[in-house]
Design a protein around this motif. Sequence first.
Motif, PDB file in Angstrom:
ATOM      1  N   THR A  88      18.407  -8.934  62.038  1.00 36.29           N
ATOM      2  CA  THR A  88      19.179  -7.798  61.506  1.00 36.29           C
ATOM      3  C   THR A  88      20.209  -8.313  60.505  1.00 36.29           C
ATOM      4  O   THR A  88      21.334  -7.811  60.426  1.00 36.29           O
ATOM      5  CB  THR A  88      19.873  -7.022  62.645  1.00 36.29           C
ATOM      6  OG1 THR A  88      20.689  -7.935  63.410  1.00 36.29           O
ATOM      7  CG2 THR A  88      18.860  -6.379  63.572  1.00 36.29           C
ATOM      8  N   ILE A  89      19.807  -9.321  59.736  1.00 42.30           N
ATOM      9  CA  ILE A  89      20.719  -9.918  58.755  1.00 42.30           C
ATOM     10  C   ILE A  89      21.202  -8.874  57.752  1.00 42.30           C
ATOM     11  O   ILE A  89      22.389  -8.833  57.398  1.00 42.30           O
ATOM     12  CB  ILE A  89      20.033 -11.094  58.030  1.00 42.30           C
ATOM     13  CG1 ILE A  89      19.756 -12.236  59.009  1.00 42.30           C
ATOM     14  CG2 ILE A  89      20.893 -11.586  56.874  1.00 42.30           C
ATOM     15  CD1 ILE A  89      18.933 -13.367  58.422  1.00 42.30           C
ATOM     16  N   SER A  90      20.308  -8.012  57.293  1.00 40.09           N
ATOM     17  CA  SER A  90      20.689  -6.986  56.310  1.00 40.09           C
ATOM     18  C   SER A  90      21.767  -6.065  56.859  1.00 40.09           C
ATOM     19  O   SER A  90      22.684  -5.650  56.131  1.00 40.09           O
ATOM     20  CB  SER A  90      19.463  -6.173  55.888  1.00 40.09           C
ATOM     21  OG  SER A  90      18.555  -6.981  55.177  1.00 40.09           O
ATOM     22  N   ASP A  91      21.679  -5.724  58.148  1.00 34.02           N
ATOM     23  CA  ASP A  91      22.705  -4.876  58.765  1.00 34.02           C
ATOM     24  C   ASP A  91      24.038  -5.608  58.822  1.00 34.02           C
ATOM     25  O   ASP A  91      25.099  -5.016  58.556  1.00 34.02           O
ATOM     26  CB  ASP A  91      22.277  -4.473  60.175  1.00 34.02           C
ATOM     27  CG  ASP A  91      21.064  -3.553  60.175  1.00 34.02           C
ATOM     28  OD1 ASP A  91      20.839  -2.887  59.149  1.00 34.02           O
ATOM     29  OD2 ASP A  91      20.348  -3.520  61.185  1.00 34.02           O
ATOM     30  N   ASP A  92      24.004  -6.891  59.162  1.00 35.09           N
ATOM     31  CA  ASP A  92      25.249  -7.673  59.234  1.00 35.09           C
ATOM     32  C   ASP A  92      25.927  -7.781  57.870  1.00 35.09           C
ATOM     33  O   ASP A  92      27.159  -7.814  57.782  1.00 35.09           O
ATOM     34  CB  ASP A  92      24.950  -9.081  59.770  1.00 35.09           C
ATOM     35  CG  ASP A  92      25.216  -9.184  61.267  1.00 35.09           C
ATOM     36  OD1 ASP A  92      25.600  -8.164  61.873  1.00 35.09           O
ATOM     37  OD2 ASP A  92      25.030 -10.285  61.834  1.00 35.09           O
ATOM     38  N   LEU A  93      25.149  -7.830  56.819  1.00 33.20           N
ATOM     39  CA  LEU A  93      25.733  -7.914  55.479  1.00 33.20           C
ATOM     40  C   LEU A  93      26.542  -6.670  55.135  1.00 33.20           C
ATOM     41  O   LEU A  93      27.489  -6.730  54.341  1.00 33.20           O
ATOM     42  CB  LEU A  93      24.628  -8.129  54.434  1.00 33.20           C
ATOM     43  CG  LEU A  93      24.011  -9.526  54.372  1.00 33.20           C
ATOM     44  CD1 LEU A  93      22.800  -9.539  53.455  1.00 33.20           C
ATOM     45  CD2 LEU A  93      25.033 -10.558  53.911  1.00 33.20           C
ATOM     46  N   LYS A  94      26.186  -5.555  55.745  1.00 32.94           N
ATOM     47  CA  LYS A  94      26.910  -4.299  55.489  1.00 32.94           C
ATOM     48  C   LYS A  94      28.134  -4.141  56.385  1.00 32.94           C
ATOM     49  O   LYS A  94      28.961  -3.248  56.152  1.00 32.94           O
ATOM     50  CB  LYS A  94      25.965  -3.118  55.714  1.00 32.94           C
ATOM     51  CG  LYS A  94      24.748  -3.123  54.804  1.00 32.94           C
ATOM     52  CD  LYS A  94      23.755  -2.035  55.215  1.00 32.94           C
ATOM     53  CE  LYS A  94      22.455  -2.133  54.415  1.00 32.94           C
ATOM     54  NZ  LYS A  94      21.442  -1.147  54.892  1.00 32.94           N
ATOM     55  N   ASN A  95      28.243  -4.978  57.399  1.00 36.46           N
ATOM     56  CA  ASN A  95      29.340  -4.872  58.362  1.00 36.46           C
ATOM     57  C   ASN A  95      30.598  -5.523  57.789  1.00 36.46           C
ATOM     58  O   ASN A  95      30.700  -6.740  57.670  1.00 36.46           O
ATOM     59  CB  ASN A  95      28.938  -5.554  59.669  1.00 36.46           C
ATOM     60  CG  ASN A  95      30.006  -5.437  60.745  1.00 36.46           C
ATOM     61  OD1 ASN A  95      31.100  -4.918  60.506  1.00 36.46           O
ATOM     62  ND2 ASN A  95      29.692  -5.922  61.932  1.00 36.46           N
ATOM     63  N   GLU A  96      31.581  -4.705  57.426  1.00 38.80           N
ATOM     64  CA  GLU A  96      32.804  -5.210  56.804  1.00 38.80           C
ATOM     65  C   GLU A  96      33.907  -5.504  57.822  1.00 38.80           C
ATOM     66  O   GLU A  96      34.995  -5.975  57.457  1.00 38.80           O
ATOM     67  CB  GLU A  96      33.307  -4.213  55.763  1.00 38.80           C
ATOM     68  CG  GLU A  96      32.317  -4.005  54.617  1.00 38.80           C
ATOM     69  CD  GLU A  96      32.819  -3.001  53.588  1.00 38.80           C
ATOM     70  OE1 GLU A  96      33.913  -2.437  53.799  1.00 38.80           O
ATOM     71  OE2 GLU A  96      32.112  -2.780  52.581  1.00 38.80           O
TER      72      GLU A  96
ATOM     73  N   THR B 104      26.469 -11.869  63.515  1.00 39.98           N
ATOM     74  CA  THR B 104      26.508 -11.628  64.948  1.00 39.98           C
ATOM     75  C   THR B 104      25.181 -11.970  65.613  1.00 39.98           C
ATOM     76  O   THR B 104      24.123 -11.979  64.971  1.00 39.98           O
ATOM     77  CB  THR B 104      26.831 -10.147  65.233  1.00 39.98           C
ATOM     78  OG1 THR B 104      25.835  -9.327  64.622  1.00 39.98           O
ATOM     79  CG2 THR B 104      28.196  -9.783  64.671  1.00 39.98           C
ATOM     80  N   GLY B 105      25.240 -12.238  66.896  1.00 41.52           N
ATOM     81  CA  GLY B 105      24.041 -12.437  67.705  1.00 41.52           C
ATOM     82  C   GLY B 105      23.091 -13.473  67.143  1.00 41.52           C
ATOM     83  O   GLY B 105      23.498 -14.549  66.701  1.00 41.52           O
ATOM     84  N   ASP B 106      21.803 -13.121  67.129  1.00 42.54           N
ATOM     85  CA  ASP B 106      20.772 -14.046  66.676  1.00 42.54           C
ATOM     86  C   ASP B 106      20.902 -14.397  65.197  1.00 42.54           C
ATOM     87  O   ASP B 106      20.422 -15.453  64.762  1.00 42.54           O
ATOM     88  CB  ASP B 106      19.387 -13.445  66.912  1.00 42.54           C
ATOM     89  CG  ASP B 106      19.052 -13.282  68.389  1.00 42.54           C
ATOM     90  OD1 ASP B 106      19.833 -13.793  69.223  1.00 42.54           O
ATOM     91  OD2 ASP B 106      18.035 -12.649  68.703  1.00 42.54           O
ATOM     92  N   ASN B 107      21.535 -13.526  64.431  1.00 41.42           N
ATOM     93  CA  ASN B 107      21.642 -13.770  62.992  1.00 41.42           C
ATOM     94  C   ASN B 107      22.436 -15.037  62.672  1.00 41.42           C
ATOM     95  O   ASN B 107      22.223 -15.656  61.626  1.00 41.42           O
ATOM     96  CB  ASN B 107      22.282 -12.569  62.297  1.00 41.42           C
ATOM     97  CG  ASN B 107      21.426 -11.325  62.435  1.00 41.42           C
ATOM     98  OD1 ASN B 107      20.203 -11.407  62.501  1.00 41.42           O
ATOM     99  ND2 ASN B 107      22.078 -10.166  62.503  1.00 41.42           N
ATOM    100  N   PHE B 108      23.345 -15.391  63.564  1.00 41.23           N
ATOM    101  CA  PHE B 108      24.107 -16.633  63.408  1.00 41.23           C
ATOM    102  C   PHE B 108      23.164 -17.816  63.252  1.00 41.23           C
ATOM    103  O   PHE B 108      23.401 -18.741  62.453  1.00 41.23           O
ATOM    104  CB  PHE B 108      25.021 -16.831  64.625  1.00 41.23           C
ATOM    105  CG  PHE B 108      25.811 -18.099  64.622  1.00 41.23           C
ATOM    106  CD1 PHE B 108      27.036 -18.172  63.985  1.00 41.23           C
ATOM    107  CD2 PHE B 108      25.338 -19.237  65.267  1.00 41.23           C
ATOM    108  CE1 PHE B 108      27.776 -19.357  63.979  1.00 41.23           C
ATOM    109  CE2 PHE B 108      26.058 -20.413  65.271  1.00 41.23           C
ATOM    110  CZ  PHE B 108      27.282 -20.474  64.623  1.00 41.23           C
TER     111      PHE B 108
END
Length: 567
Positions: free
Chosen positions: A28-36, A42-46
């Motif tokens: 969910t890297i794309s979602d994390d990029l939108k999280n300001e 977060t989570g597995d994206n780390f």
Amino acid sequence: MTKNFNKSSLTLTKEEHIKENSNYLRGTISDDLKNEITNGFTGDNFSLIRFHGMYQQDDRDLRIERNEQKLEPRHAMMLRCRLPGGVISSEQWLKIDSFVSKNTLYKTIRLTNRQTFQIHGILKKNLKNIHQILHKIGLDSLGTANDVNRNVLCTSDPMESKIHQECYEWAQKISNHLLPHTKAYAEIWLDQKKVFSTDHEPILGKTYLPRKFKTTVVIPPHNDVDLYANDMNFIAIIENKKVIGFNVLIGGGLSITHGNKQTWPFLALELGYITLDKTLSVAQAIVTIQRDWGNRTNRKNAKTRYTIQNVGLKIFKKEVEKRANITFEPIRSYLFTTRGDSIGWKKDINNNWSLTIFVENGRICDNNNQLLKSGLLKIATVHKGNFRLTSNQNIIISEISNENKNKIENIAISYGLIKTNSKLRENSMACVSFPTCPLAMAEAERMLPVFITKVENIMLKYSMEKEIIILRVSGCPNGCGRSLLSEVGLIGKSIGRYNLYIGGNRIGTRIPKIYKENITEKEILVHLEFLIKDWSIYRKENEHFGDFIIRKKIVKEVINPIHDFWN
């Protein structure tokens, strides 16, 4: 009977589940990029962003202060470029310098000992920008971190000879052949539309490799890439001034875990000789065997060297021959006699010039003693050739015409890029360590320059100031500083304390052994003075420091690391 840890009934590691569930590295890297709300992932994206060439870090100098203020750590990313063979054009350098100067916390470029560069201190909001800049100038960061084949090393400077140029081209071919096939990188960072078809990783597989994998192409007699520390190596065999094939060596690696005797450094082993046309099929076979047989239940036992130990070299070799449809020929004769970089000017095959500049610890920055970053930027504006990064963290300005030589030299001198350094300093190396590396246990890059000055004073005291000792410092035991292929290696244990290893050799074909454990810098200097004094008095003619240590039996020679390293 070979072990296939992919199909084992044992419990897979957390990292294996992350890869399995990542949808070919998308997560969910794309979602994390939108999280300001947070500047981190977060989570597995780390973990997943590492496959895209980035590590999430924080400034450890500020960690306690920010914790007391109830703030999250100052997260920022480190990005590592894919640059097989280490060649970057002046135009590309200008774009990288511009981004670094405007969009990073530290405003510096870090040359690595894997022949590429890292950019530290990138805020999450600027990540797409740097990936798109890289893409526009023909570069990327795909496959420079995590469980894939990393940046492929090659003996430096393709302009040194036609043989060097050919081997550089093989480094590029191997790198491209072993890259991940997933479209996740292009979708996430380059905003390319998702193609609704089934992803497929024919070489790396859906869960990629069990651990990182490192590859080199090397031209004897110069072992500048430290080939014995790498998983897969191709040694060029030359006849009539042409490369006719490669000796293949596998299973090198230096990472250990303090106190864990089930981990050990290991030198790459000989498989056999192949003709050029078999290179990519052999590379693919070796990687897929490690994919299928590597340990996915214990990451500390998952590197290629442990796979070979588990199944035996003979079985591993037979499987390579089967998968590549070849029969290895006997190893062809080769010899390594030198290591390191030759600092200064030399002519190339086209009668142009190259200038190798010493970069202490690979850090491209400006300071009171040297305007290295500004000087290289100035050179890049007038230079029409390439920059070539070496495996020893230095930089070569190559393809300098006779007409441009004086201009380049005057710039280099005026910015302090050409300086007289001791051979000790020129052959030293340190990993990044504090403040950005999350694994660091002790200082490395920041302590080494002053530490080298103190060792230089000892060398001068005993009239050894013109001699070379290969001295390296790693902030932790993961091997990034290649301390376990040095004559004197320091590996961090805790703040201000190191394990001291001695007895490696000049050309990087012998692992040093621990001499003193968990000691301070002051104590290290006392021990080194005692050893250097004895070396100055009792050495044989032209005897190197590490060879003296072994001959005098100050430490036991590490012949078989599995048995000798810890005992």
